[in-house]
Design a protein around this motif. Structure first.
Motif, mmCIF file in Angstrom:
data_model
loop_
_atom_site.group_PDB
_atom_site.id
_atom_site.type_symbol
_atom_site.label_atom_id
_atom_site.label_comp_id
_atom_site.label_asym_id
_atom_site.label_seq_id
_atom_site.Cartn_x
_atom_site.Cartn_y
_atom_site.Cartn_z
ATOM 1 N N PHE A 170 0.899 -1.054 -0.137
ATOM 2 C CA PHE A 170 -0.078 -0.060 0.024
ATOM 3 C C PHE A 170 0.882 1.058 -0.070
ATOM 4 O O PHE A 170 1.115 1.810 0.982
ATOM 5 N N PRO A 171 1.246 1.604 -1.183
ATOM 6 C CA PRO A 171 2.355 2.873 -1.186
ATOM 7 C C PRO A 171 1.782 4.031 -0.625
ATOM 8 O O PRO A 171 2.482 5.037 -0.416
ATOM 9 N N GLU A 172 0.563 4.304 -0.553
ATOM 10 C CA GLU A 172 -0.227 5.398 0.120
ATOM 11 C C GLU A 172 0.281 5.468 1.708
ATOM 12 O O GLU A 172 0.284 6.562 2.019
ATOM 13 N N ILE A 173 0.850 4.202 2.169
ATOM 14 C CA ILE A 173 1.236 4.435 3.440
ATOM 15 C C ILE A 173 2.927 4.598 3.277
ATOM 16 O O ILE A 173 3.543 3.499 3.392
ATOM 17 N N GLY A 174 3.294 5.913 3.177
ATOM 18 C CA GLY A 174 4.617 5.950 2.852
ATOM 19 C C GLY A 174 5.817 5.877 3.782
ATOM 20 O O GLY A 174 7.019 5.821 3.551
ATOM 21 N N ARG A 175 5.498 6.218 5.061
ATOM 22 C CA ARG A 175 6.559 6.275 6.035
ATOM 23 C C ARG A 175 6.589 4.940 7.050
ATOM 24 O O ARG A 175 5.247 4.544 7.049
ATOM 25 N N VAL A 176 7.712 4.626 7.181
ATOM 26 C CA VAL A 176 7.653 3.429 7.906
ATOM 27 C C VAL A 176 8.722 3.689 9.133
ATOM 28 O O VAL A 176 9.874 3.991 8.956
ATOM 29 N N GLU A 177 8.015 3.848 10.495
ATOM 30 C CA GLU A 177 8.967 4.351 11.717
ATOM 31 C C GLU A 177 8.743 3.373 12.849
ATOM 32 O O GLU A 177 7.925 2.739 12.990
ATOM 33 N N PRO A 178 9.965 3.462 13.539
ATOM 34 C CA PRO A 178 9.894 2.711 14.717
ATOM 35 C C PRO A 178 8.598 3.268 15.713
ATOM 36 O O PRO A 178 8.244 4.289 15.721
ATOM 37 N N THR A 179 7.817 2.240 16.502
ATOM 38 C CA THR A 179 6.783 2.767 17.497
ATOM 39 C C THR A 179 7.219 3.674 18.415
ATOM 40 O O THR A 179 8.408 3.956 18.596
ATOM 41 N N PHE A 180 6.387 4.306 19.023
ATOM 42 C CA PHE A 180 6.626 5.507 20.210
ATOM 43 C C PHE A 180 5.964 5.139 21.289
ATOM 44 O O PHE A 180 4.908 4.289 21.358
#
Length: 202
Positions: A170-180
């Motif tokens: 799903f390229p519309e979910i463009g950011r991948v980050e560690p959880t907070f």
């Protein structure tokens, strides 16, 4: 004083006590399902901290790799034929084409939570339909108050591969980050921002 007179005097207090107990039980029933076991549909199932608001560190926006601009006066760049006009990997506007979505293998499709940061009502439910149609399980949905700059999937330790697979599908979910801190630490959590609404409505 007779027993009847005692009961008559105590009766209003008993009624008030029973009413209070009833209100407490109702509140516990409504708000008490905050165990994070994936069965609830409220924000508490995704964000379990006392403060549901989250402001992402602006430094995170600089984490994404950016290409170095080519100096138009550099003769080596002209001779290489790799500028925007000559590269076969770029479109007419000089931009690289978007990568084709890649369906994630079943073993990487783990349950996700979806939080809607936008003012678009029901956007998280539309996102749920898209993910479920692609073979992903959505464990919970909710609203979200925060300052996430772009639609992001947050992953707990050990689940970056699943998050990357989801973003590729799903390229519309463009950011991948560690959880907070404060977010469910057992699964992927997607925070929807206005850019997601633009893609879905477009």
């Amino acid at each position: 004083m007779t027993m009847r007179e005692r009961l008559d005097r105590a009766w209003p207090s008993l009624v008030a006590l029973l009413g209070t107990v009833g209100v407490v039980l109702v509140l516990l029933f409504i708000f008490g399902d905050n165990t994070g076991d994936g069965t609830g549909d409220d924000l508490g199932d995704i964000v379990v901290g006392d403060d549901p608001e989250f402001e992402e560190d602006p430094a995170d926006e600089d984490d994404e790799p950016t290409g170095e601009p080519t100096d138009p006066a550099d003769p080596e760049a002209d001779e290489s034929g790799e500028d925007a006009g000559e590269s076969g990997d770029e479109n007419e506007n000089g931009e690289e084409p978007d990568p084709e979505p890649t369906t994630a293998p079943p073993e990487l499709r783990s349950p996700v939570g979806i939080a809607n940061q936008t003012a678009v009502q029901g956007l998280e439910l539309r996102a749920q339909e898209r993910l479920e149609a692609g073979g992903w399980e959505v464990a919970a949905t909710s609203g979200f108050e925060g300052n996430v700059p772009a639609t992001t999937v947050y992953y707990p330790p050990g689940m970056e591969e699943q998050a990357q697979a989801l973003s590729r599908q799903f390229p519309e979910i463009g950011r991948v980050e560690p959880t907070f801190e404060g977010v469910n630490q057992t699964r992927l959590v997607i925070v929807l921002v206005e850019d997601y609404s633009d893609v879905v409505d477009g």
